[in-house]
Design a protein around this motif. Structure first.
Motif, PDB file in Angstrom:
ATOM      1  N   MET A  26       0.816  -1.316  -0.126  1.00 50.72           N
ATOM      2  CA  MET A  26       0.022  -0.067   0.552  1.00 50.72           C
ATOM      3  C   MET A  26       0.276   1.750  -0.144  1.00 50.72           C
ATOM      4  SD  MET A  26      -2.879  -1.204  -0.442  1.00 50.72           S
ATOM      5  CE  MET A  26      -3.544  -2.849  -0.065  1.00 50.72           C
ATOM      6  N   SER A 123      -4.896   5.779  -8.101  1.00 46.19           N
ATOM      7  CA  SER A 123      -5.324   5.094  -6.798  1.00 46.19           C
ATOM      8  C   SER A 123      -5.635   3.225  -8.100  1.00 46.19           C
ATOM      9  CB  SER A 123      -7.333   5.431  -7.244  1.00 46.19           C
ATOM     10  OG  SER A 123      -7.342   5.439  -8.998  1.00 46.19           O
ATOM     11  N   ALA A 159      -2.900  -3.146  -8.464  1.00 46.70           N
ATOM     12  CA  ALA A 159      -3.325  -2.654  -7.182  1.00 46.70           C
ATOM     13  C   ALA A 159      -4.798  -1.397  -6.860  1.00 46.70           C
ATOM     14  CB  ALA A 159      -2.331  -2.065  -6.253  1.00 46.70           C
ATOM     15  N   THR A 161      -5.260   1.276  -5.004  1.00 49.00           N
ATOM     16  CA  THR A 161      -4.876   2.206  -3.324  1.00 49.00           C
ATOM     17  C   THR A 161      -5.652   2.825  -2.676  1.00 49.00           C
ATOM     18  OG1 THR A 161      -3.626   3.424  -4.651  1.00 49.00           O
ATOM     19  CG2 THR A 161      -2.801   1.317  -3.999  1.00 49.00           C
ATOM     20  N   GLU A 166      -8.384  -0.712  -0.862  1.00 48.33           N
ATOM     21  CA  GLU A 166      -7.113  -0.965  -0.568  1.00 48.33           C
ATOM     22  C   GLU A 166      -7.043  -1.954  -0.982  1.00 48.33           C
ATOM     23  OE1 GLU A 166      -5.222   2.140   2.243  1.00 48.33           O
ATOM     24  OE2 GLU A 166      -6.361   0.739   3.593  1.00 48.33           O
ATOM     25  N   HIS A 192      -7.540  -4.640   2.155  1.00 43.98           N
ATOM     26  CA  HIS A 192      -6.778  -4.628   3.522  1.00 43.98           C
ATOM     27  C   HIS A 192      -7.503  -3.651   4.733  1.00 43.98           C
ATOM     28  CE1 HIS A 192      -3.722  -2.535   5.994  1.00 43.98           C
ATOM     29  NE2 HIS A 192      -4.404  -0.984   5.624  1.00 43.98           N
TER      30      HIS A 192
END
Length: 211
Positions: A26, A123, A159, A161, A166, A192
């Protein structure tokens, strides 16, 4: 060794992997892209013409961009063989991408791939071809345990983010290595916010005895 200690050791290793996985991912995969988009020189032809053509409006070759904090300490670095920005989609492409970040406590995380794609605000980032994300080991300090080396390998990593999503995912075989422990799977999904890691397909884990 009986089944109970084995399961306890497996659960402990899994929890430690989950604890440190977001540290390795992250924030790193989004670094630099928004800065490059905002600060790169723009061409002089009309904006409407640039947006209607799926062609890069600027290209950077053999580039290296560094970001420093207010005290002059290096926070992150993005480099690659070639960078292309597409104004119609806002996408950023980096060939032979090499991204490096340093946390305030000195934790070094490196991500490399044959090709990195990012949207304008970072993002969403995708790594294609020999994608490797590595968090280097960090020795113990008073009140903080040592952090072993953590590595994630796959031919594809994606990813998300933003603060609302997340996540890290891959639909390709992945290998997670923490210290001497190793997990492999045919795909993965890590959230996450919920701290849930799902490994799909043929999942194997190898936990080595501690020192």
């Amino acid at each position: 060794m009986s089944a109970s200690p084995v399961m306890h050791r497996l659960q402990q290793g899994w929890e430690q992997l989950l604890q440190y996985l977001p540290v390795a991912l992250m924030g790193l995969l989004a670094l630099g892209s928004w800065w490059l988009v905002r600060n790169a020189p723009m061409p002089q032809w009309p904006i409407l013409e640039r947006q209607q053509r799926h062609q890069p409006d600027y290209v950077m070759k053999t580039f290296s961009v560094k970001n420093f904090d207010a005290a002059g300490r290096l926070q992150s670095q993005v480099q690659g063989r070639e960078l292309r920005h597409y104004p119609d989609t806002g996408m950023l492409e980096i060939d032979q991408a090499h991204m490096r970040s340093i946390s305030p406590e000195g934790q070094i995380t490196v991500a490399t791939a044959n090709l990195a794609l990012s949207n304008a605000d970072g993002s969403q980032v995708q790594l294609f071809g020999n994608a490797i994300v590595t968090r280097e080991p960090l020795p113990a300090t008073p009140g903080t345990p040592a952090r072993p080396r953590l590595e994630m390998r796959s031919e594809f990593l994606q990813a998300f983010t933003s603060a609302h999503a997340e996540r890290v995912r891959s639909d390709q075989p992945v290998t997670l290595t923490r210290g001497r422990d190793r997990f492999t799977a045919d795909g993965m999904e890590y959230d996450h916010r919920s701290q849930v890691l799902q490994l799909r397909g043929h999942v194997r884990g190898m936990l080595m005895p501690g020192p």
